[in-house]
Motif scaffolding. Sequence first.
Motif, short mmCIF file in Angstrom:
data_model
loop_
_atom_site.label_atom_id
_atom_site.label_comp_id
_atom_site.label_asym_id
_atom_site.label_seq_id
_atom_site.Cartn_x
_atom_site.Cartn_y
_atom_site.Cartn_z
N GLY A 1 0.86 -1.03 0.03
CA GLY A 1 0.06 0.05 -0.10
C GLY A 1 0.92 1.27 0.08
O GLY A 1 1.98 1.34 -0.55
N ASP A 2 0.25 2.50 0.65
CA ASP A 2 1.21 3.61 0.74
C ASP A 2 2.03 3.42 1.73
O ASP A 2 1.77 4.24 3.10
CB ASP A 2 0.17 4.79 0.93
N TRP A 3 3.17 2.40 1.85
CA TRP A 3 3.62 2.29 2.80
C TRP A 3 4.83 3.22 3.31
O TRP A 3 5.17 3.29 4.64
CB TRP A 3 4.74 0.68 2.77
N ALA A 4 5.19 4.14 2.56
CA ALA A 4 6.39 4.92 3.06
C ALA A 4 6.27 6.01 3.66
O ALA A 4 5.30 6.70 3.41
CB ALA A 4 7.07 5.61 1.75
N ARG A 5 7.03 6.39 4.95
CA ARG A 5 6.94 7.40 5.86
C ARG A 5 8.22 8.07 5.44
O ARG A 5 9.23 7.44 5.63
CB ARG A 5 6.47 7.11 7.19
#
Length: 432
Positions: free
Chosen positions: A400-404
């Motif tokens: 998913g939108d994993w990146a932080r």
Amino acid sequence: MFDIQTLDNGLRAVITPVAHTRAVTIQLAVGIGFGYESERTHGLAHFVEHMLFKGTESRPTFSDITGLIESLGGSINGATDKEMTFVFVRCPSVHFETALEILSDVVQNSRFDPEEVERERRVLIEEATMSHDTPDEWAMQLLEQLLWPGHGLGRPISDNLDVTRNTTPDTLRSYAARNFGAANAVVSIAGAVERERALESIETRFHGYRSGERAEWPKVDSSNRRLESRLTIEERDVMQVNVALGTHSLSRTDPDRYALELLNAVLGEGMCSRLFAEIRERRALTYDVFSYTSQNREDGSIAIFANTNPENVGAMTGAIIEECERLKTQPPSDWELERAREYVKGGLILGLEESHNVASWYAREELLESERMTVDAVIRRLNSVTADDVSRVAQRIFTGDWARLAAVGPVEDDNPLTQIVGSGYTSLEYVS
């Protein structure tokens, strides 16, 4: 061998003879740290740890304690992390009995003298400020804030310094009596010692140790992760942009934790890792790039750090994300996997050449792990990991939108990071 003994007062002891050394490390480890603390209590364990060296009834000054240890050819120190605080003495083994007596005095009889509390308060504020003023360290702490907002795991050491500024000696004494007692502690000794003699000495020196209480871990609220900020940028007038990028991963109890360790080595540990080979060697976008993991009782993280010139930050960050995603579809080759496996195993084995690291290993296993593991048992688990396991774990965590992402440095308002990472952008002002 993992041989844990429990004293009558509940204090646990583990003694690990090490044949090849003439040194000994004596460590008292306590299951308390930043991760346990609320905003109201943030930093108290760290404050107590510092105060333990500031004088006892029989040794009223810092110099009385440290001078005696150094006269034995040893050193005394401590540290506080997310889930554990510890104090330790290292010295030649011929001075074991004296060193154990000093450590037991320090942890049982510290005075928390008001003048020393005031003095150490200033030191702690300087330490926290130093961390904030170091851009690479601060970027990594900001990433933890993104991953664990509102929890001690994500609260930087410099956060809420009002607790440090306003804490009283009585508050510190009460906190220590409650959290630094036998019910929450392990004495771990490693080095040139005989097990039965060492255990008898612990029983003699710690028979009156207060019991205290087991600290309660505050549960991480994972229900709002879709609402978390995904990008924090703190603009500073420095030469490079420091980037810390990561995501939630696996807890210490997850069966895939060993595959995660090899995934991390393939990705970003060592000069033959994928990130180093691609970002540093082939694209020349940074001097150094590496990945690292953290694991706690509920989840964990995997993170990548690199720094670069402002004009390269978009290309570098995009390439890092590409390498993370590539692990999902391109498992490590046979050579990559074996290199990573031996790299991780070698790090374990070489690290345990030091008696200090041996003592820390067994203390952490007892305090933090649900399954006590020897180094040989961990190596067997690492040996069983396959390339498909590594790729499967990559699919678990890079989803998913994993990146932080946290960035500290000269980042312009029209920077490419908002396009790369997406919504949830937070801009911070640097205050020196």
